[in-house]
Design an enzyme around this catalytic site. Structure first.
Site, short mmCIF file in Angstrom:
data_model
loop_
_atom_site.label_atom_id
_atom_site.label_comp_id
_atom_site.label_asym_id
_atom_site.label_seq_id
_atom_site.Cartn_x
_atom_site.Cartn_y
_atom_site.Cartn_z
N GLU A 146 8.33 8.28 -4.28
CA GLU A 146 9.00 7.05 -3.83
C GLU A 146 9.38 7.13 -2.36
OE1 GLU A 146 9.30 4.12 -5.21
OE2 GLU A 146 8.24 4.80 -7.00
N HIS A 190 4.17 -1.05 -0.25
CA HIS A 190 4.82 -0.03 -1.09
C HIS A 190 3.79 0.78 -1.88
CE1 HIS A 190 8.23 1.46 -3.64
NE2 HIS A 190 7.25 1.55 -4.54
N GLU A 191 2.92 0.08 -2.58
CA GLU A 191 1.94 0.78 -3.42
C GLU A 191 0.91 1.52 -2.55
OE1 GLU A 191 2.81 1.07 -6.43
OE2 GLU A 191 4.23 -0.61 -6.50
N HIS A 248 2.24 4.91 -1.90
CA HIS A 248 1.94 5.83 -3.01
C HIS A 248 0.47 6.28 -2.95
CE1 HIS A 248 5.62 5.60 -5.32
NE2 HIS A 248 5.58 4.28 -5.43
#
Lengths: 495, 495
Positions: free
Chosen positions: A293, A263-264, A267
């Site tokens: 997101e 997830h990170e 980003h």
């Protein structure tokens, strides 16, 4: 005119130094600062925020922005956008009294430690007073900033997703609810397969090793970034050359760190692919929170929970996580996509995830509207979890204290996660028409990164999310792609 | 008058915020910042240094200091000392032109990365140009600041050891040389016992575990500090509540991290025991560099290489370092006190250590005096190592590039290490008369810490080193105690 442009650029340079010091301090507070040193670093952070505020509200800067705005047609497109954004921010800062802004920044910074303690001790009361103040500040600030918005919550949404309103969000969530809840019910009726390896402990060291390897495989550039640990995983960037992500290693929940890392990294790839020409400007970071997101959720779910992805990486995972030695890939794939009503948002499956967002949206909206008090928040939280997911919250740590957002002053942020999922599916629909995505080898993932870089990342804040979505997919936000993606995936998994 | 005191305190508060941000950035640059992000963080650091410079040279601050200085008799002792120190620093800053100061700060910050690369690649030329500039800046600054000093090097010494001069240092080193070199020769004639376990590899993880345990045993307070990793071990403090130390883990030199950790913990205990009343002042940190080094060397050598200390901790070390399982404590004690001419200062034994310092002192003095050029520094280094220690330097990494000091702008710093050893022995001589030091259990170490806290640490920068040494030991710096300590210890070891 040339002199003014030069002076404006000098101011921006200074502003960016201050912002960088704030990011660094924030990083320290959330990752490594010693417990008793945090209060002072929070003070330093508040001082730097104040300096940024002073700079942005100084006569010199305000005059420069006003003068450049009048001549904006003659400026190059980047500078034009930058001046417009500075004007917008300036207006916002002028409307919030200096001392209130400073006190709020300090409160939010200091509250990180309080929240951590409250969470560790399962004691909402420790943080209740601060949280009440944070919500009060947000209501107050929203009143200062209210323009044509019908209600205060819409003003807060502006910070994260420009143009979004409660009205639109209510429709959006209703449409998801209508389609997803029946699918969820259908799945919940099926007999649940147990996957004991999901909670079979893996040492922190082994998780750490694999997460580093994983981030690198996905394309995170470690010469321009760090992967560290924190209570709540996050991404923070100084600029595209210094993008920092964190994860959290829980021995008994070994897959939590993996999906947080993906997830990170999503980003981070966004930030690492910003156009070089934007680095020294105010536009050198990702766009709206929803769009950001969409990138993290794209990598976490669409790529990171796909069969094709793990086909590549599963053998390596098996060497790090010995509990998987005898588990076939197919079983692993089913396990990481298992649908189950659960307490923790960041560990929720794709189907129930939106319900977690929906309840946060409803609760924060109610507090801002004044129909719910912070004191009653834990109770209201627990009731909604019961209502939407049919499960009981055993303690505040796994309930209202689980996410840092509210406690760090991020009110109006949560809807971005749901919007992000919807954007991601819509973008993926277009991407599939342009790239042949039969596997997720490292080469293929590079193609994916390039596609995202070219279509989205390079633009930083030069284009709005709705502009980008329209340009890339040929239509406005349309939740149908998300619903279709979920239906296809989960009907196949639970046929 | 009251208003002026208040205003002065406000300025100091702001100055300390800027200094804290500089410390944090420095920490990041030396420990965790990603490679390609370092240049920008260096720029931010230079900006903050500039802001500090602007504040210290502002009319407002200068007038305040001047006014308070005139009334200094009426101020409380802390404020009085603070104003005096501010006046001194102000004078120094006024004499160095702003732009030169800024460029120098940026150069030093940026050069950390260059030095690391040069060291890794064994390539002095990579860093030669920057080092030449750093020495040139120091010569220039010394000329600006020269008062009654006979030569430029004395001006640089002022920053680290007020009142010290080449003249005194020449006498000091001559006296050490006279006594230590014969002792060294005597030892070198003895047959050398091999201790293969000294280079038997220990995993980084195991070293890390033990070093954390060790720092805690010595009294490092982890709620008010961090132990991390860096290329060159160092201590840095934001204030007494946030004191940071680093070590370096080399698998094939497992004891290097241990003694670095003890050394830096010695610095850290000093900072963590500063008087509370000094925290918000300019005086809330340790005194002269020599005094600071006396604390680190006291813990590293007098405590950390003593038989009594390891009697307590050796069983725990053996469980972490399995290569020691069969090695008796007596043999371990001899090994960690083995005398041997070697290349690396930080790993040198107590006897040869001062020779490493002496050659650095001579070389930096020559460059500042203009009788040696930076270009010829590696050759001069190698020749002196050959002359004093009788060994050949195989490469720049283990020679002139080994220490960060010069490359970070610390010229005139090295003599502090030798002075530190001498102060430490002199203080230890007094301490032994006041405390019964038959063992170094955790309780006993607490007594030692309290003694140091009460006699030295609590005063921060309120007293000069020579004042403290006189007050505690009843006489001025006297190298005889150091010589006596070394003779007693090494004659017993090598009888």
């Amino acid at each position: 005119m040339k002199d003014k442009i030069q002076e404006f650029k000098e101011c921006i340079k200074e502003k960016k130094y201050l912002l960088a010091s704030i990011e660094v301090l924030q990083w320290e507070l959330e990752t490594l600062a010693p417990k008793k040193g945090q209060d002072y670093l929070s003070e330093v952070l508040a001082y730097m925020s104040m300096k940024d505020y002073e700079l942005s509200t100084s006569d010199k800067f305000q005059n420069l922005v006003r003068d450049l705005l009048q001549e904006k047609e003659s400026l190059d497109p980047i500078l034009q956008k930058e001046v417009e954004q500075a004007a917008e921010e300036m207006e916002k800062m002028k409307k919030i009294p200096a001392e209130e802004y400073r006190a709020y920044a300090e409160l939010c910074a200091k509250n990180q430690g309080v929240w951590e303690e409250a969470k560790q001790n399962n004691n909402f009361q420790l943080v209740e007073e601060n949280l009440t103040k944070i919500f009060e500040y947000n209501r107050k600030f929203a009143r200062y900033l209210q323009k044509e918005e019908k209600n205060l919550y819409d003003v807060l949404l502006r910070d994260y997703e420009k143009g979004m309103t409660c009205e639109k969000l209510d429709v959006f969530f209703a449409s998801l609810k209508k389609e997803i809840v029946p699918l969820l019910h259908k799945i919940q009726k099926k007999k649940k397969q147990p996957f004991p390896f999901l909670t079979s402990p893996i040492s922190k060291e082994k998780q750490k090793e694999f997460c580093h390897l994983l981030a690198e495989y996905l394309g995170f550039d470690f010469e321009r970034g760090i992967l560290a640990e924190s209570e709540h995983p996050f991404t923070l960037n100084i600029n595209k050359k210094d993008v920092r992500i964190t994860t959290k290693y829980v021995e008994a929940l070994p897959f939590s760190s993996i999906f947080s890392t993906i997830h990170e990294t999503g980003h981070a790839i966004y930030e690492q692919q910003i156009g070089d020409e934007l680095v020294s400007t105010l536009l050198g970071s990702g766009g709206s929170m929803g769009l950001h997101e969409s990138q993290s959720r794209f990598w976490e779910n669409i790529i990171g929970r796909s069969f094709e992805f793990w086909k590549e990486l599963y053998p390596s995972l098996q060497t790090h996580f010995t509990s998987l030695k005898t588990i076939p890939l197919e079983e692993f794939y089913q396990a990481i996509n298992q649908v189950e009503a659960s307490l923790i948002r960041t560990e929720a499956d794709e189907l129930t995830y939106c319900l977690h967002i929906m309840l946060r949206y409803e609760l924060e909206k109610e507090i801002i509207e004044g129909t719910l008090s912070v004191k009653d928040l834990p109770k209201a939280w627990n009731e909604k979890i019961e209502e939407y997911l049919g499960i009981t919250v055993p303690n505040a740590t796994e309930g209202v204290l689980q996410d840092v957002h509210w406690y760090a002053g991020l009110i109006g942020y949560f809807p971005s996660y749901a919007l992000g999922n919807a954007y991601a599916s819509q973008l993926f629909h277009t991407m599939k028409q342009e790239l042949s995505l039969n596997d997720y080898s490292q080469d293929k993932l590079q193609e994916v990164r390039l596609w995202l870089g070219e279509n989205i990342h390079q633009y930083g804040m030069m284009k709005t999310t709705s502009e980008l979505i329209r340009e890339i997919t040929g239509e406005d936000l349309n939740p149908d792609y998300y619903i279709e993606y979920l239906k296809n995936k989960y009907e196949a998994l639970y046929q």
